[in-house]
Design a protein around this motif. Structure first.
Motif, short mmCIF file in Angstrom:
data_model
loop_
_atom_site.label_atom_id
_atom_site.label_comp_id
_atom_site.label_asym_id
_atom_site.label_seq_id
_atom_site.Cartn_x
_atom_site.Cartn_y
_atom_site.Cartn_z
N ALA A 1 17.40 148.30 -7.15
CA ALA A 1 16.85 148.85 -5.92
C ALA A 1 17.86 149.76 -5.23
O ALA A 1 17.49 150.80 -4.67
CB ALA A 1 16.44 147.71 -4.98
N THR A 2 19.15 149.40 -5.28
CA THR A 2 20.18 150.16 -4.58
C THR A 2 20.52 151.46 -5.29
O THR A 2 20.59 152.54 -4.68
CB THR A 2 21.46 149.32 -4.43
OG1 THR A 2 21.13 148.07 -3.78
CG2 THR A 2 22.50 150.05 -3.59
N LEU A 3 20.75 151.36 -6.59
CA LEU A 3 21.21 152.52 -7.35
C LEU A 3 20.09 153.30 -8.03
O LEU A 3 20.31 154.43 -8.49
CB LEU A 3 22.24 152.07 -8.41
CG LEU A 3 23.46 151.31 -7.89
CD1 LEU A 3 24.37 150.92 -9.05
CD2 LEU A 3 24.23 152.17 -6.89
N GLY A 4 18.92 152.69 -8.10
CA GLY A 4 17.83 153.30 -8.86
C GLY A 4 17.95 152.93 -10.32
O GLY A 4 19.05 152.65 -10.81
N ALA A 5 16.84 152.89 -11.03
CA ALA A 5 16.89 152.50 -12.43
C ALA A 5 15.57 152.83 -13.12
O ALA A 5 14.52 152.97 -12.47
CB ALA A 5 17.16 151.00 -12.56
N GLU A 6 15.63 152.97 -14.43
CA GLU A 6 14.41 153.13 -15.23
C GLU A 6 13.95 151.75 -15.66
O GLU A 6 14.71 151.00 -16.28
CB GLU A 6 14.67 154.02 -16.45
CG GLU A 6 13.40 154.31 -17.24
CD GLU A 6 13.65 155.23 -18.44
OE1 GLU A 6 13.36 156.43 -18.33
OE2 GLU A 6 14.15 154.72 -19.46
N VAL A 7 12.72 151.41 -15.33
CA VAL A 7 12.20 150.07 -15.65
C VAL A 7 10.92 150.21 -16.48
O VAL A 7 10.30 151.28 -16.53
CB VAL A 7 11.91 149.28 -14.36
CG1 VAL A 7 13.19 149.01 -13.58
CG2 VAL A 7 10.88 150.00 -13.50
N GLU A 8 10.51 149.11 -17.12
CA GLU A 8 9.25 149.06 -17.87
C GLU A 8 8.21 148.35 -17.01
O GLU A 8 8.43 147.22 -16.55
CB GLU A 8 9.45 148.33 -19.20
CG GLU A 8 10.19 149.15 -20.24
CD GLU A 8 10.17 148.48 -21.61
OE1 GLU A 8 10.07 147.23 -21.66
OE2 GLU A 8 10.23 149.20 -22.62
N VAL A 9 7.10 149.02 -16.80
CA VAL A 9 6.04 148.48 -15.95
C VAL A 9 4.84 148.09 -16.83
O VAL A 9 4.39 148.89 -17.65
CB VAL A 9 5.59 149.53 -14.91
CG1 VAL A 9 4.45 148.97 -14.05
CG2 VAL A 9 6.76 149.94 -14.03
N PRO A 10 4.32 146.87 -16.67
CA PRO A 10 3.14 146.48 -17.45
C PRO A 10 1.88 147.17 -16.92
O PRO A 10 1.69 147.29 -15.71
CB PRO A 10 3.06 144.96 -17.23
CG PRO A 10 3.71 144.74 -15.89
CD PRO A 10 4.79 145.78 -15.79
N THR A 11 1.02 147.64 -17.83
CA THR A 11 -0.27 148.24 -17.47
C THR A 11 -1.33 147.69 -18.42
O THR A 11 -1.01 146.99 -19.40
CB THR A 11 -0.25 149.77 -17.56
OG1 THR A 11 -0.21 150.16 -18.94
CG2 THR A 11 0.96 150.36 -16.83
N LEU A 12 -2.57 148.03 -18.16
CA LEU A 12 -3.65 147.61 -19.07
C LEU A 12 -3.48 148.23 -20.45
O LEU A 12 -4.00 147.69 -21.44
CB LEU A 12 -5.01 148.03 -18.49
CG LEU A 12 -5.47 147.31 -17.22
CD1 LEU A 12 -6.75 147.96 -16.68
CD2 LEU A 12 -5.70 145.83 -17.48
#
Length: 382
Positions: free
Chosen positions: A288-299
């Motif tokens: 949250a502080t530095l920012g990051a690339e994350v994997e988000v679940p979708t349909l």
């Protein structure tokens, strides 16, 4: 009073010479538009739905329609005649006279008032059932096999009730009409009454050799199986209507429908709001502080998303076109991802020391919300 009701033709927006097809098509359209399942909490839609059903029940029945066209709503109001026969009362009898009792005493039995004969075509019963599908199946559509009991025409006698090789004979007592008409003289003049034939019980036919498979009924109860095509985007509680898949009609009448109500199982990650998919996802303090690339679940599976630097807990991000397709459309809704910052637990001494050093190095100016909050406290307690 009957005349306070809206005209049934007006309710359906039809002319009095409307065909049966026009009545049926208009009813289906209006019933769908005003169905309580599609208008939750809308009392006006619920009232319109009941009014539309009441109008269709009368106008779709040829005998009831004739009575309505002749006498209006009074044809079905017990206070306006015997058994809803459509006679509005007779002068000189007084307000407390039961017209039904008068007809019974005059004619020696019930007054039919032109009710439909049992040997006329009758629509079969519509059947209801529900099936459970997953959240993802509801979003993308699926096929489900269902099994249910229904009344079907007997295959051996083809619905006649007579044993193969034989036929049902017309009733000689009523000449195959199913009804007996008798003219009687009364204080009101000569009156023609109609009643059910007691010989054939209103069917107009006599089966001398009953079919052994259906015992002369012409129908049998069977277990049926069907593939139900569930459209993409269907929601919990909506109903699919399968025309002609209900119980068989009588005397050549059409079969009823099968109404399948959908129950959507809850998902462990997603909830639904119309065509939008909602998801909550935890992120770390560092992300949250530095920012990051994350994997988000979708349909559709996992997708990558870049969390911007300085993201606050509770922030919501939009993934366009990752929601649900409305039934009958091609445009998908969106997915909304709400992130929250998970605070780490069970830190060791080294980790705690690093955090303390970080805390000492960060100034109040780095916390805009915290700074503003304490300024409001000072202002409130001046």
């Amino acid at each position: 009073m009957p005349d306070q009701k809206r005209d049934y033709y007006e309710v359906l927006g039809l002319k009095k010479d409307a065909s049966d097809d026009e009545i049926k098509k208009t009813f289906r359209r209006l019933a769908k538009e005003n169905h309580p399942d599609l208008n939750p909490g809308d009392k006006q839609a619920e009232a319109r739905f009941k009014e539309i059903n009441e109008a269709y029940e009368v106008l779709s029945d040829s005998q009831k329609r004739i009575r309505y066209d002749s006498y209006g709503h009074a044809a079905f109001d017990p206070s306006y005649g015997a058994g809803g026969s459509g006679f509005g009362g007779f002068g000189g009898f007084g307000d407390n006279i039961d017209i039904g009792s008068i007809f019974e005493s005059f004619f020696g039995g019930g007054f039919s008032g032109g009710d439909a004969r049992r040997n006329s075509p009758q629509r079969g019963d519509s059947l209801r059932m529900s099936i459970s599908i997953t959240f993802v199946e509801a979003a993308f559509g699926c096929n489900k096999e269902v099994s249910f009991n229904r009344i079907e025409l007997c295959e051996d006698c083809e619905g006649s009730g007579a044993a193969p090789g034989t036929t049902a004979d017309p009733c000689t007592n009523c000449n195959g009409t199913g009804q007996i008409r008798v003219s009687r003289r009364t204080p009101l003049g000569s009156v023609m009454t109609t009643s059910e034939c007691t010989t054939c019980h209103g069917t107009g036919k006599i089966v001398k050799t009953p079919c052994s498979s259906c015992h002369g009924n012409g129908t049998v109860r069977k277990r049926a199986k069907l593939d139900v095509s569930v459209p993409a985007g269907i929601d919990h509680g909506q109903t699919i209507s399968l025309r002609g898949q209900g119980s068989a009609g009588a005397n050549g009448g059409p079969p009823g429908d099968l109404l399948v109500t959908i129950k959507v199982q809850p998902h462990s990650l997603f909830t639904r709001d119309g065509t939008s998919i909602l998801c909550e996802m935890p992120i770390t303090f560092v992300q949250a502080t530095l920012g990051a690339e994350v994997e988000v679940p979708t349909l559709d599976g996992k997708v990558k998303y870049v969390i911007p630097e300085g993201t606050q807990s509770g922030a919501t991000f939009r993934l366009k076109g990752r929601g649900v397709v409305p039934v009958g459309s091609k445009n998908r809704g969106d997915q909304f991802v709400r992130v929250y910052i998970e605070v780490p637990k069970n830190l060791n001494e080294k980790q705690k020391k690093i955090l303390r050093e970080f805390g000492d190095a960060v100034h109040d100016s780095n916390y805009s919300q915290r700074k503003g909050f304490f300024e409001k406290i000072k202002e409130a307690f001046k």
